[in-house]
Structure formats: structure tokens, C-alpha cells
Scaffold this active site. Structure first.
Site, mmCIF file in Angstrom:
data_model
loop_
_atom_site.group_PDB
_atom_site.id
_atom_site.type_symbol
_atom_site.label_atom_id
_atom_site.label_comp_id
_atom_site.label_asym_id
_atom_site.label_seq_id
_atom_site.Cartn_x
_atom_site.Cartn_y
_atom_site.Cartn_z
ATOM 1 C CD GLU A 14 11.413 -4.782 -52.180
ATOM 2 O OE1 GLU A 14 12.015 -3.831 -51.663
ATOM 3 O OE2 GLU A 14 11.504 -5.957 -51.748
ATOM 4 C CG ASN A 47 14.975 -21.511 -46.974
ATOM 5 O OD1 ASN A 47 16.013 -22.025 -46.576
ATOM 6 N ND2 ASN A 47 13.980 -22.183 -47.504
ATOM 7 C CB ALA A 48 16.831 -22.562 -42.403
ATOM 8 C CG ASN A 100 10.193 -10.087 -45.638
ATOM 9 O OD1 ASN A 100 9.111 -9.582 -45.333
ATOM 10 N ND2 ASN A 100 11.153 -10.270 -44.757
ATOM 11 C CE1 TYR A 112 18.705 -14.439 -42.406
ATOM 12 C CE2 TYR A 112 19.801 -16.355 -41.491
ATOM 13 C CZ TYR A 112 19.024 -15.236 -41.322
ATOM 14 O OH TYR A 112 18.560 -14.904 -40.089
#
Length: 169
Positions: free
Chosen positions: A86, A76-77, A73, A79
Site C-alpha cells: 500500500e 528486507n533481511a 511489498n 524485517y
């Protein structure tokens, strides 16, 4: 008729008889199962998750069984802009020319094992047969397996779309 609910009995990946049974049921060799496990667990260490601290690793096996792709995963700031493990693994496989995936494995740092989110389930649906096993490992290497059709019942897939080309008037 809906598919049966997934079997969510945790099984230790160290239990050879149960792993062999899982492999037989889902058309995998023990070597493929082991490699999927190894790769999805290793992928967790590459996760970029400074906000949630929730590491996820994934690995996929191509339909020909010769290629494995893994991913983690990436947050990023903002979300919603993050990408799940996946989808990273599947994206790598697809961009390398592998459009048919036989199995997906996911590993997290929690117990019991976590399943792919709804968006990932739909993304997996694009490239996997509904009978494809989704193997979910927890922090202790216990696992659960569900077929994609169990995680995404009554799904919408590429076969539901009209063929490319001009549309009838």
C-alpha cells in the site's frame, strides 16, 4: 460517535449484481473496480518477499479517476525495513503529483482477505478521505470493502496540525 464496523461479508468479484452494488455504494464505476482488482492482483507477482513468502499487491485510484498506481511489498533481511504494498503504491502516486486518492485495493494469497496493517492505515489516511473505500481481495478473488474511517476510527490526519508558518509565542 464511532463509525459502524466494516461489512466483512465476502463477495465474489464475479457476481455482477454485487459488484454493481459495491460500486454504487462507494462511488466507483465497474470499470474502475475491475481495473483496481486487475492491477492489485497483478502487482502481487512483483513482490519481493523471500522471508515471509507473503505476497501483497496494492493499487490506488487518483481522485480525478484517470490514474492508477500499483505496488507490491518489498522485504528486507532486517524485517522492520520492509515496505508494504500500500505504501509503495501510494508513494508512486504522490511522487507523480497525485495527493488525493479515491480508492485503495489490496490483494493477498490468503483467504479471507487481509486488511492493511496499522502503519498503512495511517499512511492511507494522509491521502484519502475518511469515506474512501479500501477493497481487500483474497486468493479466490472474493472481496471485502471497508471505508477508511472504519479501519482507522478516531484517526489523526493532516487537518489536525496547525498551518505552516511561524508559531505564536
Amino acid at each position: 460517535m464511532s463509525p459502524p464496523p466494516p461489512s466483512f461479508t465476502s463477495i465474489s468479484s464475479g457476481d455482477a449484481a454485487l459488484v454493481a452494488s459495491t460500486c454504487e455504494e462507494h462511488g466507483l464505476t465497474e470499470a474502475e473496480f475491475s481495473e483496481l482488482h486487475r492491477r492489485c492482483v497483478a502487482a502481487k507477482s512483483t513482490a519481493y518477499c523471500p522471508y515471509s513468502q507473503f505476497r501483497v499487491g496494492a493499487a490506488v485510484l487518483s481522485a480525478d479517476g484517470a490514474y492508477y498506481f500499483s505496488g507490491a511489498n518489498v522485504e528486507n533481511a532486517s524485517y522492520p525495513v520492509g515496505t508494504c504494498a500500500e505504501r509503495v503504491a501510494l508513494g508512486k502516486a504522490v511522487t507523480e503529483g497525485h495527493r488525493k486518492i479515491r480508492a485503495v485495493a489490496v490483494a493477498t494469497d490468503i483467504a479471507p482477505p487481509a486488511s492493511p496493517c496499522g502503519m498503512c492505515r495511517q499512511f492511507i489516511r494522509e491521502f484519502c478521505d475518511l469515506k474512501a473505500p479500501i477493497i481487500m481481495f483474497d486468493k479466490d478473488d472474493n472481496y471485502k470493502v471497508a471505508r477508511l474511517e472504519q479501519l482507522l476510527p478516531l484517526s489523526f490526519g493532516p487537518e489536525a496540525l496547525p498551518p505552516p508558518g511561524p508559531r505564536p509565542s
